[in-house]
Design an enzyme around this catalytic site. Structure first.
Site, PDB file in Angstrom:
ATOM      1  N   VAL A   1       0.781  -1.112   0.119  1.00  0.00           N
ATOM      2  CA  VAL A   1       0.139  -0.108  -0.017  1.00  0.00           C
ATOM      3  C   VAL A   1       0.896   1.247   0.024  1.00  0.00           C
ATOM      4  O   VAL A   1       0.650   2.262  -0.804  1.00  0.00           O
ATOM      5  CB  VAL A   1      -0.835  -0.011   1.236  1.00  0.00           C
ATOM      6  CG1 VAL A   1      -1.621   1.557   1.471  1.00  0.00           C
ATOM      7  CG2 VAL A   1      -1.826  -1.038   1.154  1.00  0.00           C
ATOM      8  N   GLU A   2       1.955   1.267   0.707  1.00  0.00           N
ATOM      9  CA  GLU A   2       2.621   2.561   0.969  1.00  0.00           C
ATOM     10  C   GLU A   2       3.500   2.685  -0.192  1.00  0.00           C
ATOM     11  O   GLU A   2       3.376   3.824  -0.714  1.00  0.00           O
ATOM     12  CB  GLU A   2       3.843   2.192   2.065  1.00  0.00           C
ATOM     13  CG  GLU A   2       3.270   2.295   3.436  1.00  0.00           C
ATOM     14  CD  GLU A   2       2.437   3.697   3.920  1.00  0.00           C
ATOM     15  OE1 GLU A   2       2.969   4.390   3.272  1.00  0.00           O
ATOM     16  OE2 GLU A   2       1.880   3.482   4.799  1.00  0.00           O
TER      17      GLU A   2
END
Length: 337
Positions: free
Chosen positions: A121-122
């Site tokens: 996600v990051e």
């Protein structure tokens, strides 16, 4: 780790036109002197470094809240993260670092799929770590945080602290503060750690004597696991349970009052109209009602545990936490057996 309610995205890759520098701003120069004194840094170095920071309008715009009335949409948010590109990249990352993920899970109790979910996600496993100069991002948000934000004073103070941490860290480590790139908020590396998180939670997991979240996947893995362990991750505990509502007993106001902080026992939860089943009935800890809005459609709800809450300490958003969980699950399911 980012303490931000802003929806997480892979760090922006846009190029920006720098605005005026902070070399003539009296508030910035005074802050430089204060930082130098508190951190025992060379005053001229801090002044010269901060004087080379530039205001970036795109950064100020990025932290401005959306217009009132814009509905959150979990399904739309999910589709940005739980998608084929990230899942394929997650499988490749897991296969390449299987031993490291297993060691981190063994030492901290944080499951590999959660670590894989966060790093996916990051930054899509380091593919998108941000193209803003960290110094510009932190200075812009420290000295020119948008006044329209409801918590502008508090957020400005937070970014002044992060700027101080960044200058102290680059001075002591010998890193070039003008060369480091990151997100619009100044988060860095594969796990997008803010400077204070780097100082407090980052670990040298590959044992080379250097904590490197920019170039060492092992350090990123170990640091994410250490972060969650520090925020009371409980090994073996589910992040959330499915639920239904009993309309005849439902006390939604009471259930929503604590927000995402686990507060209710299973018995209290059920007394207020939540119907649980299976493993949830064996849960001995506290629960929270997690609402995920779906735009104009009906909201989704789950019962969040202390481990769901631990993920929200990485980024203060239930949508973020659920995207991490579901991306990690999708990658795990796509792994070759």
């Amino acid at each position: 780790a980012k303490h931000s309610k802003k929806p997480a995205t892979a760090a922006s890759s846009q190029t920006t036109v720098p605005g005026p520098s902070y070399s003539q701003r009296l508030d910035a120069l005074q802050a430089a002197d204060d930082i130098a004194q508190r951190q025992h840094l060379d005053r001229d170095w801090v002044r010269q470094t901060l004087g080379q920071a530039n205001y970036v309008a795109a950064i100020a715009k990025a932290v401005t809240p959306p217009a009132v009335g814009v509905a959150k949409n979990w399904q739309l948010y999910r589709s940005r993260f739980v998608e084929p590109l990230r899942i394929r990249a997650g499988v490749a990352f897991w296969l390449a670092h299987r031993d490291t993920l297993q060691r981190a899970e063994r030492e901290t109790g944080v499951p590999a799929d959660i670590m894989v979910g966060i790093l996916g996600v990051e930054t899509i496993y380091g593919q998108q770590t941000g193209n803003f100069r960290v110094l510009d991002a932190l200075a812009t948000l420290a000295f020119d945080f948008p006044a329209s934000h409801p918590r502008a004073v508090e957020r400005s103070a937070y970014f002044r602290t992060e700027l101080e941490q960044f200058l102290s860290w680059t001075f002591s480590s010998g890193r070039d503060p003008l060369a480091l790139k990151g997100s619009y908020a100044g988060a860095m590396g594969l796990p997008q750690f803010m400077p204070s998180s780097w100082a407090s939670y980052a670990v040298d997991f590959d044992g080379d004597g250097v904590v490197d979240l920019l170039g060492s996947p092992a350090d990123a893995i170990g640091s994410v696991a250490n972060y969650l362990k520090t925020f009371n991750w409980q090994p073996g505990l589910a992040t959330h349970f499915p639920l239904e509502f009993d309309a005849s007993k439902l006390d939604m106001a009471a259930l929503m009052a604590p927000d995402i902080l686990p507060t209710f026992s299973v018995e209290n939860f059920q007394a207020k109209g939540v119907v649980l089943g299976g493993e949830a009935l064996k849960h001995t800890g506290k629960l929270a009602l997690i609402e995920l809005q779906n735009g104009d459609a009906a909201s989704s709800y789950v019962a969040g545990t202390d481990n769901f809450y631990a993920i929200t300490r990485y980024n203060w958003s239930s949508y973020y936490a659920m995207a991490v969980i579901e991306l990690g699950q999708a990658v795990a399911q796509a792994m070759p057996h």
